[in-house]
Scaffold this motif. Structure first.
Motif, PDB file in Angstrom:
ATOM      1  N   GLY A  75      15.327  50.966  69.544  1.00  0.00           N
ATOM      2  CA  GLY A  75      15.439  51.658  68.592  1.00  0.00           C
ATOM      3  C   GLY A  75      15.704  53.363  69.222  1.00  0.00           C
ATOM      4  O   GLY A  75      17.115  53.803  68.674  1.00  0.00           O
ATOM      5  N   ILE A  76      14.872  54.201  69.224  1.00  0.00           N
ATOM      6  CA  ILE A  76      15.516  55.560  69.827  1.00  0.00           C
ATOM      7  C   ILE A  76      16.099  55.449  70.740  1.00  0.00           C
ATOM      8  O   ILE A  76      16.844  56.514  70.531  1.00  0.00           O
ATOM      9  N   LEU A  77      16.257  54.520  71.598  1.00  0.00           N
ATOM     10  CA  LEU A  77      17.064  55.231  73.142  1.00  0.00           C
ATOM     11  C   LEU A  77      18.679  54.907  72.307  1.00  0.00           C
ATOM     12  O   LEU A  77      19.633  55.900  72.687  1.00  0.00           O
ATOM     13  N   ILE A  78      18.719  54.224  71.064  1.00  0.00           N
ATOM     14  CA  ILE A  78      19.969  54.059  70.402  1.00  0.00           C
ATOM     15  C   ILE A  78      20.377  55.017  69.644  1.00  0.00           C
ATOM     16  O   ILE A  78      21.450  55.167  69.711  1.00  0.00           O
ATOM     17  N   LYS A  79      19.749  55.176  68.745  1.00  0.00           N
ATOM     18  CA  LYS A  79      20.123  55.906  67.976  1.00  0.00           C
ATOM     19  C   LYS A  79      19.984  57.548  67.726  1.00  0.00           C
ATOM     20  O   LYS A  79      20.829  57.907  67.546  1.00  0.00           O
ATOM     21  N   THR A  80      19.305  57.815  68.985  1.00  0.00           N
ATOM     22  CA  THR A  80      19.059  59.232  69.065  1.00  0.00           C
ATOM     23  C   THR A  80      20.296  59.741  69.833  1.00  0.00           C
ATOM     24  O   THR A  80      20.860  60.281  70.239  1.00  0.00           O
ATOM     25  N   GLY A  81      21.207  58.367  70.775  1.00  0.00           N
ATOM     26  CA  GLY A  81      22.625  58.816  71.638  1.00  0.00           C
ATOM     27  C   GLY A  81      22.208  58.863  72.915  1.00  0.00           C
ATOM     28  O   GLY A  81      22.580  59.507  74.475  1.00  0.00           O
ATOM     29  N   SER A  82      20.632  58.682  73.195  1.00  0.00           N
ATOM     30  CA  SER A  82      19.843  58.774  74.038  1.00  0.00           C
ATOM     31  C   SER A  82      20.711  57.223  75.669  1.00  0.00           C
ATOM     32  O   SER A  82      20.924  57.878  76.607  1.00  0.00           O
ATOM     33  N   ALA A  83      20.861  55.997  75.177  1.00  0.00           N
ATOM     34  CA  ALA A  83      21.675  54.860  75.296  1.00  0.00           C
ATOM     35  C   ALA A  83      22.940  55.558  75.967  1.00  0.00           C
ATOM     36  O   ALA A  83      23.354  55.336  77.131  1.00  0.00           O
ATOM     37  N   ALA A  84      24.125  56.850  75.170  1.00  0.00           N
ATOM     38  CA  ALA A  84      25.065  56.416  75.297  1.00  0.00           C
ATOM     39  C   ALA A  84      24.839  57.977  76.466  1.00  0.00           C
ATOM     40  O   ALA A  84      25.698  57.338  77.143  1.00  0.00           O
ATOM     41  N   LYS A  85      23.751  58.651  76.153  1.00  0.00           N
ATOM     42  CA  LYS A  85      24.307  59.651  76.938  1.00  0.00           C
ATOM     43  C   LYS A  85      23.474  59.674  78.634  1.00  0.00           C
ATOM     44  O   LYS A  85      23.986  59.520  79.532  1.00  0.00           O
ATOM     45  N   ILE A  86      22.938  58.541  78.664  1.00  0.00           N
ATOM     46  CA  ILE A  86      22.107  57.902  80.087  1.00  0.00           C
ATOM     47  C   ILE A  86      23.820  57.228  80.518  1.00  0.00           C
ATOM     48  O   ILE A  86      23.934  57.801  82.009  1.00  0.00           O
ATOM     49  N   ALA A  87      24.685  56.572  79.831  1.00  0.00           N
ATOM     50  CA  ALA A  87      25.668  55.722  80.458  1.00  0.00           C
ATOM     51  C   ALA A  87      26.713  57.020  81.155  1.00  0.00           C
ATOM     52  O   ALA A  87      27.094  56.960  81.949  1.00  0.00           O
ATOM     53  N   GLU A  88      26.814  57.504  80.644  1.00  0.00           N
ATOM     54  CA  GLU A  88      27.779  58.218  79.804  1.00  0.00           C
ATOM     55  C   GLU A  88      27.540  59.719  81.423  1.00  0.00           C
ATOM     56  O   GLU A  88      28.464  60.202  82.020  1.00  0.00           O
ATOM     57  N   GLN A  89      25.998  59.707  81.937  1.00  0.00           N
ATOM     58  CA  GLN A  89      26.056  60.746  82.843  1.00  0.00           C
ATOM     59  C   GLN A  89      26.266  60.196  84.122  1.00  0.00           C
ATOM     60  O   GLN A  89      27.175  60.409  84.765  1.00  0.00           O
TER      61      GLN A  89
END
Length: 418
Positions: A75-89
């Motif tokens: 939940g924290i990975l998704i909602k903080t934007g961490s998952a999207a940031k990892i993918a984007e980077q």
């Protein structure tokens, strides 16, 4: 006298569950009803059927508890934007020339950190569609890249399927995660090779894509630190002999991540979201445990081993074959791995297969046909890229190929070489 259910009863019960799932009946109820039919037809009687189902569900409760707590990290990975940031980077660093490899790698890494594979695909999809439109790639190519990478990450992640296999075979979660690392790399290579033939196959991407607002995303370090902490904690036992159960390690990783991203005030909202994503899986696993109890109490394992022997096939093949069959039956890596490891685990171990080897091969096998249309993954991934169902169906052989490569490499390593 120990209760024993006939092979016919177990197979019929599983068939009933599959038919109901295909007919869009709620999967957990489908599995429970299939278990009832299997027990009654198999000769267990009403009382025996119910007690066997309850016993099967009870056996799976430790895994369910760990899966519930893993929702904190997810939940924290998704909602903080961490998952999207990892993918984007990852996509940004590898560049357009390696765009499809970048999409596969990004989805693999996201899934390997504990994000569900369908959520990982949905997270990466906006980036993938933007890249695909710019480079004039087909939807099939970009979706296949994400699914192939996701399958590879799924077998090395602290996801529910890995937790279930580790629990049922009695091995450490971190050890099982690392066990299929080489098969995961082989699957990634297969994905990169096959996707080159799909870049112009099928419908090209036409629709406009809304880009992520970069200002709302955390830094890459803040995004990655949570899952890194969780993996380090899980690795302490094989490295230095200190055991940190995933029930503790995964939530700690999530809490470190929410603090690192500076969004700790929203912690309750994020973990509630994570729990909501885990609840359908836990409910599904209760039904899975019920049908697993029926199959485990049946003569199906003995019949399957006898069939392998009559075909002069080695008994270690029971591990990947059971994973493949149960993954296909449920169209789910988690449910397939759980049923296969819970029901065929004792037979696999009695054949002289090491627990880690059995768990690794079962887990790998469950990736071969877990994307069939009667499962939610098929439809969730089609929706993520706005792909029509007829075109989504055409992808099944390519997805299966990645799973087959993973399974063959895992079987060679753990069934033949070890």
């Amino acid at each position: 006298m120990e209760l024993q259910i006939t092979t016919f009863g177990a197979i019929l019960g599983l068939a009933v569950a599959i038919i109901l799932i295909i007919k869009k009946v709620q999967p957990a109820y489908s599995l429970i009803l299939g278990a009832v039919v299997g027990g009654l037809v198999g000769g267990a009687g009403l009382d025996g059927t119910v007690s066997t189902m309850i016993g099967g569900a009870k056996d799976i409760m430790p895994a369910i508890l760990r899966i519930v707590t893993s929702g904190v990290l997810a939940g924290i990975l998704i909602k903080t934007g961490s998952a999207a940031k990892i993918a984007e980077q990852i996509v940004k660093k590898l560049g357009e020339k390696r765009a499809l490899f970048a999409l596969a790698l990004a989805t693999m890494i996201l899934t390997s950190t504990g994000v569900f594979i369908d959520i990982a695909v949905i997270t990466v999809a906006p980036i993938a569609l933007a890249i695909g439109k710019k480079l004039n790639y087909s939807k099939m190519a970009i979706l296949f890249a994400m699914i192939g990478g996701g399958k590879c990450g799924n077998i090395i992640s602290p996801n529910p399927n890995t937790i279930s296999a580790a629990e049922n075979f009695g091995v450490e979660l971190s050890t099982l995660m690392f066990a299929n690392f080489i098969p995961a790399l082989a699957g990634l290579m297969a994905t990169v090779i096959v996707v080159k033939f799909l870049t112009k196959k099928g419908e090209l991407i036409q629709e406009a894509v809304v880009e992520e607002n970069q200002e709302t995303l955390p830094s890459f370090f803040a995004a990655i630190i949570g899952p890194l902490v969780a993996i380090i904690l899980l690795s302490l036992r094989p490295l230095v002999g200190i055991t940190v159960d995933p029930l503790i390690a995964l939530p700690i990783g999530g809490l470190v991540g929410v603090v690192a991203t500076g969004k700790w005030r929203n912690t309750n909202e994020y973990i509630t979201f994570g729990l909501s994503k885990m609840m359908p899986v836990t409910v599904l696993l209760i039904g899975t445990g019920a049908v697993a109890g029926i199959i485990k109490a049946s003569t199906l394992q003995t019949t399957t081993i006898s069939l392998l022997n009559s075909m002069n096939m080695p008994e270690f093949l029971l591990a990947p074959i059971s994973g493949i069959l149960m993954g296909a039956a449920t169209a789910s890596t988690t449910a397939g791995t759980t049923i296969a490891s819970a029901t065929f685990g004792p037979a696999i171990l009695s054949a002289g297969i090491m627990p880690l080897a059995g768990a690794a091969m079962v887990h790998a096998g469950a990736t071969v046909l877990d994307h069939l249309p009667h499962g939610s993954f098929f439809h969730a991934t089609a929706g993520a890229t706005n792909m029509n169902l007829s075109e989504r169906l055409k992808m099944i052989p390519y997805e299966s190929l990645v799973g087959i490569v993973i399974t063959i490499v895992s079987t060679v390593i753990w069934g033949i070489l070890m």
